[in-house]
Design an enzyme around this catalytic site. Structure first.
Site, PDB file in Angstrom:
ATOM      1  CG  ASP A   1      10.443  -5.220   1.423  1.00 38.18           C
ATOM      2  OD1 ASP A   1      10.286  -4.083   1.916  1.00 38.18           O
ATOM      3  OD2 ASP A   1      10.757  -5.400   0.237  1.00 38.18           O
TER       4      ASP A   1
ATOM      5  CB  CYS B   1      10.755   9.270   2.162  1.00 41.85           C
ATOM      6  SG  CYS B   1      11.166   8.075   0.872  1.00 41.85           S
TER       7      CYS B   1
END
Length: 452
Positions: A268, A368
Site C-alpha cells: 500500500d 466498494c
C-alpha cells in the site's frame, strides 16, 4: 445527561464533523475520547442523533431551504427533532433554554422553522428522486444511469444502518465454534447467506472486547468484502499480492485460505496503515504475510517482481458509494479525489499491478463502488488494452472446496437491496499462459534505475 444536554452535544459533534476534513467515525471517536465523562448510553444517544442527521441530510436540508432558513448544525437538529422524532416546537424550545449544558435559545428564524414543520413529515411528494433517497448531486446521474427504474429501490435500501458482519478465521477455528463462543458471551450470531466463513450479529456488540476477537478467531468484515477474497482461490504455497491492502482485511482472509503456507505481500502507499495492520496479522496467527510500503502505484518494486505472482488483488481506491450505509457522511463530504480523477488513478493502478501476474495467474479487480465508471468500464478498458488477459466468470473463479458460488454472473456485483451486503464489485482476469517465463529477479533490479 439531560435531553437538552444530549441535543447540545449532538450539535457540537455535527459541527466538528462539518468543519473537519476527516471521516465522521474518526471525528466521533476523538470527540468522545476527549469527553470521557459522557457515559455509554449518552454516547449512543448523541451519536445516534448526529448520525441520524447525516442519514437524513438531503431531506432535512430540502425542508430547511424550503422554509428559507440556513442549513446549519442547529437547524438540521431542529428539523430532525420535528420531522423524524415528532417533537413539538414548544418541547424543542424548552430544551433550547440556554444554560451551561443546554443549547442557546432559539432565534426567531429557528422558531419559524420549527413552526413551519409542525404538521410535516420527512418525505414530501415534491422532493426530487435523489433527495428522497439521499443521493448527492455528483453521484445522481451515474447511479440513475446504472440502475434505471431500480434507482429508488436500490438507493432506498442504503438509507438504513449496515449489519455487523464477522469473518471466522479458519486457522483458529470453525464457524460453529465461533457461534458457540459468541453465544457464551450473550451474543447471537447467524451464518451469513453468501460467505462460507461469515457471521451476522443481531444488533451491536463490543466485538473488540471479546476473547474470540483477541484470540484471532473472528474479525470484523462485511460479507461482500469476504467474497472478494474468495475469488482469488488462493491455495497453500502460492505467491499473492494484495496491492491496495489498506487495513489488511482481505489480506487476512487470503492468508487464512492459504493455511499459513506460501507468501502474501500486503502492499500500500499508506505505510502507516500497513504498520497498524501488522497487529491484526499477529492476532490472527498468520505468519505468511509480509508488508511492502509503496511510493506510488509504479514503485520500482513492481517492475522487479513482474510476472512472479500467482494472484494479484487490486482493491482500488474509489468513491465508496457502496459503503454509504456505514459512512453516511461520505455522501456529502468526499474527502479524497473526485470521480474523474479516481477513474484515471484506478486505470493506472490496474495497469501497474497487472505486471506482477505470472502466466496463468489471476488479477482480481475490486471496488466498494456501485458506479459502472469505476467497475465494468475499468475492466472493459483494461481487457481491450491487454489481449493477454481474459475474463473468468465468478462461478468458475469460485473455489470448489468452499461451496456454491454466491452469484451466477460473469462479474460480482453486490448491492444492499439484492444481497444485504455493502455495495461491492469484483472481476477476475487471467493472464494467458503462452509459455512465457518470469523475468529473473536480478534482471528486474538492474532495470530499476531507469524506470519511469
Amino acid at each position: 445527561m439531560t435531553p437538552a444536554a444530549r441535543i447540545e452535544t449532538a450539535i457540537q459533534l455535527l459541527t466538528e464533523i462539518m468543519d473537519t476534513p476527516r471521516p465522521a467515525d474518526a471525528i466521533a471517536s476523538l470527540f468522545f475520547k476527549n469527553r470521557r465523562y459522557i457515559g455509554a448510553k449518552d454516547r449512543a444517544a448523541v451519536a445516534g442523533q448526529a448520525y441520524g442527521v447525516l442519514r437524513r441530510w438531503a431531506r432535512l436540508s430540502w425542508w430547511i431551504e424550503k422554509v428559507g432558513a440556513p442549513v446549519t448544525p442547529r437547524t438540521l437538529v431542529i428539523a430532525d427533532l420535528m420531522l423524524s422524532q415528532g417533537k413539538t416546537p414548544e418541547s424543542i424550545e424548552n430544551n433550547f433554554a440556554g444554560g451551561r449544558f443546554s443549547p442557546p435559545p432559539m432565534s426567531d428564524a429557528e422558531w419559524k422553522l420549527a413552526k413551519a414543520l409542525e404538521t410535516r413529515t420527512l418525505a414530501h411528494p415534491k422532493q426530487p428522486d435523489p433527495v428522497k433517497v439521499e443521493v448527492p448531486d455528483w453521484a445522481a446521474e451515474p447511479l440513475q444511469r446504472a440502475f434505471g427504474d431500480r434507482f429508488l429501490a436500490e438507493m432506498g435500501a442504503m438509507l438504513g444502518e449496515a449489519p455487523l458482519d464477522l469473518r471466522v478465521n479458519p486457522v483458529k477455528g470453525t464457524r460453529e465454534e465461533a457461534i458457540a463462543q459468541l453465544a457464551a458471551a450473550g451474543i447471537e450470531a447467524k451464518p451469513t447467506a453468501l460467505s462460507p466463513v461469515g457471521l451476522r450479529l443481531e444488533g451491536r456488540a463490543p466485538i473488540m472486547a471479546l476473547q474470540a476477537y483477541k484470540d484471532g478467531l473472528i474479525e470484523i468484515q462485511d460479507e461482500g468484502s469476504q467474497l472478494v477474497a474468495f475469488l482469488t482461490d488462493a491455495q497453500p504455497g502460492m505467491q499473492v499480492v494484495d496491492f491496495c491492502a489498506g487495513a489488511g482485511g482481505k489480506t487476512l482472509a487470503i492468508a487464512a485460505m492459504m493455511e499459513n503456507r506460501g507468501r502474501v505481500v500486503a502492499a500500500d502507499v499508506l505505510a502507516g496503515r500497513l504498520t497498524r495492520a501488522k497487529e491484526r496479522f499477529r492476532r490472527a496467527g498468520l505468519h505468511n504475510i509480509e508488508t511492502r510500503p509503496l511510493a506510488n502505484e509504479r514503485d520500482p518494486w513492481v517492475k522487479r517482481h513482474k510476472l512472479r505472482f500467482d494472484r494479484v488483488v487490486v482493491d482500488a481506491p474509489c468513491t465508496g458509494t457502496g459503503t454509504w450505509r456505514r459512512n453516511p457522511d461520505s455522501r456529502w463530504r468526499p474527502l479524497g479525489p473526485g470521480l474523474s480523477e479516481l477513474e484515471g488513478l484506478q486505470a493506472s493502478i490496474l495497469e501497474s499491478a497487472a505486471r506482477l501476474v505470472r502466466p496463468g495467474g489471476r488479477l482480481v479487480y475490486a471496488t466498494c463502488s456501485l458506479l459502472p465508471e469505476e467497475n465494468e468500464r475499468q475492466v472493459e478498458g483494461f481487457l481491450a488494452r491487454h489481449p493477454d488477459f481474459t475474463l473468468l466468470p465468478v462461478p468458475e473463479a469460485w473455489p470448489a472446496n468452499w461451496g456454491a458460488p454466491p452469484v451466477k454472473d460473469v462479474m460480482l456485483r453486490l448491492t444492499p437491496l439484492r444481497h444485504d451486503t455493502d455495495g461491492f464489485f469484483a472481476a477476475v482476469m487471467v493472464r494467458k499462459d503462452d509459455g512465457s517465463a518470469p523475468v529473473a529477479e536480478g534482471e528486474g533490479e538492474a532495470e530499476e534505475a531507469g524506470e519511469a
